[in-house]
Design a protein around this motif. Sequence first.
Motif, mmCIF file in Angstrom:
data_model
loop_
_atom_site.group_PDB
_atom_site.id
_atom_site.type_symbol
_atom_site.label_atom_id
_atom_site.label_comp_id
_atom_site.label_asym_id
_atom_site.label_seq_id
_atom_site.Cartn_x
_atom_site.Cartn_y
_atom_site.Cartn_z
ATOM 1 N N ASP A 1 32.845 31.862 1.833
ATOM 2 C CA ASP A 1 33.154 33.277 1.628
ATOM 3 C C ASP A 1 32.109 33.983 0.766
ATOM 4 O O ASP A 1 31.980 35.200 0.824
ATOM 5 C CB ASP A 1 34.517 33.442 0.946
ATOM 6 N N LYS A 2 31.388 33.193 -0.061
ATOM 7 C CA LYS A 2 30.412 33.778 -0.977
ATOM 8 C C LYS A 2 29.133 32.940 -0.941
ATOM 9 O O LYS A 2 29.175 31.724 -1.108
ATOM 10 C CB LYS A 2 30.949 33.799 -2.405
ATOM 11 N N ALA B 1 25.640 30.973 -9.777
ATOM 12 C CA ALA B 1 26.536 30.369 -8.785
ATOM 13 C C ALA B 1 27.921 30.160 -9.383
ATOM 14 O O ALA B 1 28.940 30.436 -8.727
ATOM 15 C CB ALA B 1 25.968 29.046 -8.283
ATOM 16 N N ASN B 2 27.973 29.700 -10.610
ATOM 17 C CA ASN B 2 29.268 29.507 -11.279
ATOM 18 C C ASN B 2 29.930 30.845 -11.604
ATOM 19 O O ASN B 2 31.126 31.015 -11.407
ATOM 20 C CB ASN B 2 29.092 28.684 -12.555
ATOM 21 N N GLU B 3 29.141 31.798 -12.099
ATOM 22 C CA GLU B 3 29.681 33.113 -12.458
ATOM 23 C C GLU B 3 30.301 33.814 -11.250
ATOM 24 O O GLU B 3 31.379 34.401 -11.357
ATOM 25 C CB GLU B 3 28.547 33.975 -13.026
ATOM 26 N N PHE B 4 29.625 33.755 -10.113
ATOM 27 C CA PHE B 4 30.114 34.429 -8.908
ATOM 28 C C PHE B 4 31.035 33.541 -8.069
ATOM 29 O O PHE B 4 31.539 33.973 -7.039
ATOM 30 C CB PHE B 4 28.947 34.925 -8.059
ATOM 31 N N ASN B 5 31.220 32.285 -8.510
ATOM 32 C CA ASN B 5 32.098 31.337 -7.822
ATOM 33 C C ASN B 5 31.757 31.225 -6.331
ATOM 34 O O ASN B 5 32.612 31.369 -5.472
ATOM 35 C CB ASN B 5 33.568 31.738 -8.022
ATOM 36 N N VAL B 6 30.467 30.953 -6.060
ATOM 37 C CA VAL B 6 29.998 30.918 -4.677
ATOM 38 C C VAL B 6 30.310 29.581 -4.015
ATOM 39 O O VAL B 6 30.515 28.565 -4.688
ATOM 40 C CB VAL B 6 28.480 31.218 -4.576
ATOM 41 N N ASP B 7 30.326 29.617 -2.695
ATOM 42 C CA ASP B 7 30.577 28.419 -1.901
ATOM 43 C C ASP B 7 29.284 27.760 -1.440
ATOM 44 O O ASP B 7 29.281 26.597 -1.054
ATOM 45 C CB ASP B 7 31.402 28.786 -0.665
ATOM 46 N N ASP C 1 27.585 22.708 -7.999
ATOM 47 C CA ASP C 1 28.956 22.325 -7.690
ATOM 48 C C ASP C 1 29.373 22.780 -6.287
ATOM 49 O O ASP C 1 30.554 22.678 -5.941
ATOM 50 C CB ASP C 1 29.921 22.935 -8.720
ATOM 51 N N CYS C 2 28.414 23.292 -5.524
ATOM 52 C CA CYS C 2 28.705 23.783 -4.174
ATOM 53 C C CYS C 2 27.592 23.306 -3.229
ATOM 54 O O CYS C 2 26.650 22.647 -3.656
ATOM 55 C CB CYS C 2 28.783 25.309 -4.171
#
Length: 175
Positions: free
Chosen positions: A3-4, A133-139, A168-169
């Motif tokens: 989604d991100k 990536a963590n701040e925006f919680n990307v996939d 982490d993604c």
Amino acid sequence: MIDKILLAVDGSQNAQRAVDLAAELAGKLNANMFIVHVTMRGRPAEELVHMAEVEHLVKEVQTVISPGIAYVTGSHPEFLGGSRTDPRTENIISVLGEQIVARAKKRCAERGVNNAKTSVRAGDYAEEILGAANEFNVDMIVIGSRGLGVLKSTVLGSVSQKVLHNADCSVLTVR
């Protein structure tokens, strides 16, 4: 589900290919796009000059920094070669970063991605990309490989390798 997507850009040719691929993915998946550039503070002025020459950004940056003053071919080493503590140099570096993300956002929009958000950060390249990536919680993170070669990447480390090993993604590295 993706989604991100975080797109990390540095103005290189591989980053341009990453923009195209990330835009294609975001369009097909209807994903939100976050475009991040980490400024080159503390890097040698020669490297900044080379990157700006390749990307044809010096002329554009000079019009922002010094409007009304004509660009003179060959003047860019002096234009970018100021002291790292010189506020003008810091301003130039920031404007270069803004130009890089603006170009990436425009390129994404041309490919149908109109919901991209941009961010310019300063610091360690890999750490800032991972932080975003963590701040925006990307996939997914999409990043271009700068192609430093086996020896240089072994000695210096590679931003894309650091991101790949610590994210982490999912990470997609584009050549």
